[in-house]
Design a protein around this motif. Structure first.
Motif, PDB file in Angstrom:
ATOM      1  N   ARG A  37       0.838  -1.218   0.000  1.00 33.90           N
ATOM      2  CA  ARG A  37       0.000   0.000   0.000  1.00 33.90           C
ATOM      3  C   ARG A  37       0.865   1.256   0.000  1.00 33.90           C
ATOM      4  NH1 ARG A  37      -3.310  -3.702   2.518  1.00 33.90           N
ATOM      5  NH2 ARG A  37      -2.299  -3.420   4.533  1.00 33.90           N
ATOM      6  N   GLY A  38       2.052   1.169   0.606  1.00 38.52           N
ATOM      7  CA  GLY A  38       3.000   2.294   0.562  1.00 38.52           C
ATOM      8  C   GLY A  38       3.467   2.552  -0.875  1.00 38.52           C
ATOM      9  N   GLU A  39       3.723   1.469  -1.593  1.00 36.80           N
ATOM     10  CA  GLU A  39       4.145   1.603  -3.010  1.00 36.80           C
ATOM     11  C   GLU A  39       3.025   2.237  -3.837  1.00 36.80           C
ATOM     12  OE1 GLU A  39       7.066   0.612  -4.556  1.00 36.80           O
ATOM     13  OE2 GLU A  39       8.005  -0.151  -2.723  1.00 36.80           O
ATOM     14  N   ILE A  40       1.785   1.832  -3.542  1.00 33.43           N
ATOM     15  CA  ILE A  40       0.638   2.403  -4.275  1.00 33.43           C
ATOM     16  C   ILE A  40       0.533   3.896  -3.963  1.00 33.43           C
ATOM     17  CG2 ILE A  40      -1.898   2.414  -4.466  1.00 33.43           C
ATOM     18  CD1 ILE A  40      -1.813  -0.623  -3.927  1.00 33.43           C
ATOM     19  N   ALA A  41       0.654   4.233  -2.672  1.00 33.11           N
ATOM     20  CA  ALA A  41       0.524   5.645  -2.263  1.00 33.11           C
ATOM     21  C   ALA A  41       1.600   6.493  -2.918  1.00 33.11           C
ATOM     22  CB  ALA A  41       0.620   5.743  -0.741  1.00 33.11           C
ATOM     23  N   ASN A  42       2.798   5.905  -3.127  1.00 31.39           N
ATOM     24  CA  ASN A  42       3.891   6.649  -3.757  1.00 31.39           C
ATOM     25  C   ASN A  42       3.818   6.619  -5.281  1.00 31.39           C
ATOM     26  OD1 ASN A  42       5.089   7.526  -1.369  1.00 31.39           O
ATOM     27  ND2 ASN A  42       6.204   5.593  -1.128  1.00 31.39           N
ATOM     28  N   GLY A  43       2.841   5.889  -5.812  1.00 28.81           N
ATOM     29  CA  GLY A  43       2.660   5.849  -7.267  1.00 28.81           C
ATOM     30  C   GLY A  43       3.808   5.187  -8.008  1.00 28.81           C
ATOM     31  N   THR A  44       4.502   4.248  -7.364  1.00 27.29           N
ATOM     32  CA  THR A  44       5.627   3.573  -8.042  1.00 27.29           C
ATOM     33  C   THR A  44       5.075   2.599  -9.089  1.00 27.29           C
ATOM     34  OG1 THR A  44       5.706   1.691  -6.523  1.00 27.29           O
ATOM     35  CG2 THR A  44       6.991   3.652  -5.901  1.00 27.29           C
ATOM     36  N   PRO A  45       5.903   2.234 -10.095  1.00 31.60           N
ATOM     37  CA  PRO A  45       5.447   1.265 -11.102  1.00 31.60           C
ATOM     38  C   PRO A  45       5.030  -0.052 -10.453  1.00 31.60           C
ATOM     39  CG  PRO A  45       7.512   2.303 -11.802  1.00 31.60           C
ATOM     40  CD  PRO A  45       7.250   2.776 -10.398  1.00 31.60           C
ATOM     41  N   LEU A  46       5.805  -0.491  -9.438  1.00 35.92           N
ATOM     42  CA  LEU A  46       5.451  -1.733  -8.736  1.00 35.92           C
ATOM     43  C   LEU A  46       4.085  -1.598  -8.069  1.00 35.92           C
ATOM     44  CD1 LEU A  46       7.875  -3.732  -6.488  1.00 35.92           C
ATOM     45  CD2 LEU A  46       5.493  -3.417  -5.863  1.00 35.92           C
ATOM     46  N   GLY A  47       3.851  -0.445  -7.430  1.00 32.13           N
ATOM     47  CA  GLY A  47       2.572  -0.208  -6.764  1.00 32.13           C
ATOM     48  C   GLY A  47       1.418  -0.236  -7.750  1.00 32.13           C
ATOM     49  N   LEU A  48       1.623   0.359  -8.907  1.00 33.31           N
ATOM     50  CA  LEU A  48       0.544   0.410  -9.907  1.00 33.31           C
ATOM     51  C   LEU A  48       0.194  -0.995 -10.404  1.00 33.31           C
ATOM     52  CD1 LEU A  48       1.595   3.607 -11.917  1.00 33.31           C
ATOM     53  CD2 LEU A  48      -0.194   3.382 -10.171  1.00 33.31           C
ATOM     54  N   GLU A  49       1.224  -1.817 -10.619  1.00 34.12           N
ATOM     55  CA  GLU A  49       0.992  -3.208 -11.054  1.00 34.12           C
ATOM     56  C   GLU A  49       0.289  -3.990  -9.954  1.00 34.12           C
ATOM     57  OE1 GLU A  49       1.255  -5.039 -13.892  1.00 34.12           O
ATOM     58  OE2 GLU A  49       1.498  -2.985 -14.619  1.00 34.12           O
ATOM     59  N   ALA A  50       0.797  -3.847  -8.713  1.00 39.34           N
ATOM     60  CA  ALA A  50       0.251  -4.623  -7.593  1.00 39.34           C
ATOM     61  C   ALA A  50      -1.199  -4.245  -7.342  1.00 39.34           C
ATOM     62  CB  ALA A  50       1.091  -4.388  -6.338  1.00 39.34           C
ATOM     63  N   LYS A  51      -1.516  -2.967  -7.494  1.00 33.91           N
ATOM     64  CA  LYS A  51      -2.875  -2.489  -7.192  1.00 33.91           C
ATOM     65  C   LYS A  51      -3.933  -3.218  -8.010  1.00 33.91           C
ATOM     66  CE  LYS A  51      -5.723   1.724  -7.183  1.00 33.91           C
ATOM     67  NZ  LYS A  51      -6.627   1.251  -6.135  1.00 33.91           N
ATOM     68  N   LYS A  52      -3.591  -3.503  -9.282  1.00 29.13           N
ATOM     69  CA  LYS A  52      -4.573  -4.186 -10.148  1.00 29.13           C
ATOM     70  C   LYS A  52      -4.981  -5.525  -9.529  1.00 29.13           C
ATOM     71  CE  LYS A  52      -2.354  -2.439 -14.338  1.00 29.13           C
ATOM     72  NZ  LYS A  52      -1.341  -2.877 -15.315  1.00 29.13           N
ATOM     73  N   LEU A  53      -4.004  -6.240  -8.960  1.00 29.54           N
ATOM     74  CA  LEU A  53      -4.293  -7.546  -8.354  1.00 29.54           C
ATOM     75  C   LEU A  53      -4.947  -7.376  -6.988  1.00 29.54           C
ATOM     76  CD1 LEU A  53      -0.903  -9.201  -9.316  1.00 29.54           C
ATOM     77  CD2 LEU A  53      -3.135  -9.730 -10.292  1.00 29.54           C
ATOM     78  N   MET A  54      -4.404  -6.464  -6.197  1.00 31.43           N
ATOM     79  CA  MET A  54      -4.914  -6.281  -4.825  1.00 31.43           C
ATOM     80  C   MET A  54      -6.387  -5.869  -4.838  1.00 31.43           C
ATOM     81  SD  MET A  54      -1.550  -4.435  -3.287  1.00 31.43           S
ATOM     82  CE  MET A  54      -2.109  -4.109  -1.612  1.00 31.43           C
ATOM     83  N   ASP A  55      -6.745  -5.004  -5.779  1.00 33.68           N
ATOM     84  CA  ASP A  55      -8.138  -4.543  -5.848  1.00 33.68           C
ATOM     85  C   ASP A  55      -9.093  -5.667  -6.221  1.00 33.68           C
ATOM     86  OD1 ASP A  55      -7.348  -2.075  -5.102  1.00 33.68           O
ATOM     87  OD2 ASP A  55      -7.717  -1.073  -7.019  1.00 33.68           O
ATOM     88  N   GLN A  56      -8.542  -6.757  -6.793  1.00 36.26           N
ATOM     89  CA  GLN A  56      -9.388  -7.917  -7.114  1.00 36.26           C
ATOM     90  C   GLN A  56      -9.303  -9.000  -6.047  1.00 36.26           C
ATOM     91  OE1 GLN A  56      -9.055  -9.243 -11.409  1.00 36.26           O
ATOM     92  NE2 GLN A  56      -7.280  -7.900 -11.257  1.00 36.26           N
ATOM     93  N   GLY A  57      -8.490  -8.769  -5.030  1.00 33.31           N
ATOM     94  CA  GLY A  57      -8.348  -9.765  -3.960  1.00 33.31           C
ATOM     95  C   GLY A  57      -7.432 -10.914  -4.316  1.00 33.31           C
ATOM     96  N   ILE A  58      -6.590 -10.709  -5.348  1.00 31.95           N
ATOM     97  CA  ILE A  58      -5.691 -11.776  -5.825  1.00 31.95           C
ATOM     98  C   ILE A  58      -4.285 -11.524  -5.272  1.00 31.95           C
ATOM     99  CG2 ILE A  58      -4.645 -12.763  -7.916  1.00 31.95           C
ATOM    100  CD1 ILE A  58      -7.180 -11.876  -9.429  1.00 31.95           C
ATOM    101  N   LEU A  59      -3.558 -12.590  -4.969  1.00 32.91           N
ATOM    102  CA  LEU A  59      -2.187 -12.436  -4.471  1.00 32.91           C
ATOM    103  C   LEU A  59      -1.284 -11.843  -5.550  1.00 32.91           C
ATOM    104  CD1 LEU A  59      -1.466 -15.748  -2.478  1.00 32.91           C
ATOM    105  CD2 LEU A  59      -2.404 -13.576  -1.648  1.00 32.91           C
ATOM    106  N   VAL A  60      -0.331 -11.018  -5.151  1.00 28.44           N
ATOM    107  CA  VAL A  60       0.677 -10.516  -6.087  1.00 28.44           C
ATOM    108  C   VAL A  60       1.748 -11.602  -6.233  1.00 28.44           C
ATOM    109  CG1 VAL A  60       0.197  -8.121  -5.393  1.00 28.44           C
ATOM    110  CG2 VAL A  60       2.124  -9.316  -4.375  1.00 28.44           C
ATOM    111  N   PRO A  61       2.564 -11.537  -7.318  1.00 24.50           N
ATOM    112  CA  PRO A  61       3.519 -12.638  -7.562  1.00 24.50           C
ATOM    113  C   PRO A  61       4.530 -12.803  -6.424  1.00 24.50           C
ATOM    114  CG  PRO A  61       3.276 -11.262  -9.527  1.00 24.50           C
ATOM    115  CD  PRO A  61       2.550 -10.562  -8.425  1.00 24.50           C
ATOM    116  N   ASP A  62       4.913 -14.077  -6.210  1.00 27.03           N
ATOM    117  CA  ASP A  62       5.850 -14.398  -5.126  1.00 27.03           C
ATOM    118  C   ASP A  62       7.123 -13.558  -5.195  1.00 27.03           C
ATOM    119  OD1 ASP A  62       4.273 -16.389  -3.967  1.00 27.03           O
ATOM    120  OD2 ASP A  62       5.113 -17.973  -5.233  1.00 27.03           O
ATOM    121  N   GLU A  63       7.694 -13.422  -6.409  1.00 24.65           N
ATOM    122  CA  GLU A  63       9.003 -12.763  -6.484  1.00 24.65           C
ATOM    123  C   GLU A  63       8.929 -11.303  -6.028  1.00 24.65           C
ATOM    124  OE1 GLU A  63       7.488 -14.419  -8.873  1.00 24.65           O
ATOM    125  OE2 GLU A  63       7.366 -13.254 -10.723  1.00 24.65           O
ATOM    126  N   VAL A  64       7.763 -10.689  -6.203  1.00 23.47           N
ATOM    127  CA  VAL A  64       7.606  -9.283  -5.788  1.00 23.47           C
ATOM    128  C   VAL A  64       7.709  -9.174  -4.265  1.00 23.47           C
ATOM    129  CG1 VAL A  64       5.971  -7.343  -5.677  1.00 23.47           C
ATOM    130  CG2 VAL A  64       6.198  -8.673  -7.795  1.00 23.47           C
TER     131      VAL A  64
END
Ligand code: AMP
Length: 177
Positions: A37-64
């Protein structure tokens, strides 16, 4: 060091119990959900990618998430110990965590699993959603999806930690104490 995995489905009270344990044992709190959520708040590329999954309730990839935890372990060299909240959530994450800790000559002491029934979880998350502003707490379908992800991918970790004799089950309903 004292390294604890605080385990349980979404809404079980991992954050609440972490706060108590951190105070008592002066541990560093590592919540992958908070970091994301910190990455999303900072608008980082990782945060933007993760948000798509988090908003659907899906786990983000293990390596992340493994990369995030690895960075945090490196950036807290003097820690008395860590409390892992919402991590690991898959067997691959659990194995990676064991490996990262062994590279630092330490290990997980215990996995504390909070038990709460599904109906109570849904009620708690919906009520938290009113204040938390978290999109994934606002919608019953997304909450159900998160519980499904937990049952399919995360609950099997109970056997992983049982095999290491580190599993402890704790009643997650009733008073916080
Ligand atoms: P939480 O705050 O722990 O409920 O996590 C919120 C969301 O972040 C989850 O529904 C996942 O999309 C993502 N997330 C957090 N921790 C992890 C993890 N260890 N592995 C994969 N996804 C995670």
């Amino acid at each position: 060091m004292l390294n604890l995995v605080l385990f349980g489905p979404p809404g079980a009270g991992k954050g609440t119990q972490s706060a108590r344990l951190i105070e008592k044992y002066q541990l560093v709190h590592l919540s992958t959900g908070d970091i994301l959520r910190g990455e999303i708040a900072n608008g980082t590329p990782l945060g933007l990618e993760a948000k798509k999954l988090m908003d659907q309730g899906i786990l983000v990839p293990d390596e992340v998430v493994i990369g995030m935890i690895s960075n945090k372990l490196d950036s807290n060299p003097g820690a008395k110990g860590f409390i892992f909240d919402g991590f690991p959530r898959t067997k691959a994450q659990a194995a990676a965590l064991d490996q990262l800790l062994s590279e630092k000559n330490t290990f997980i002491n215990a996995m504390l699993a909070l038990n709460v029934n599904d109906e109570e979880l849904i009620q708690r998350l919906l009520s938290r959603g009113k204040d938390s502003g978290r999109p994934d707490d606002a919608n019953p379908d997304i909450i159900r999806k998160r519980i499904e992800e937990y049952n399919a991918k995360t609950a099997p970790l109970i056997d992983y930690y049982k095999a290491q004799d580190k599993y402890t089950s704790i009643e997650g309903v009733g008073t916080v104490d």
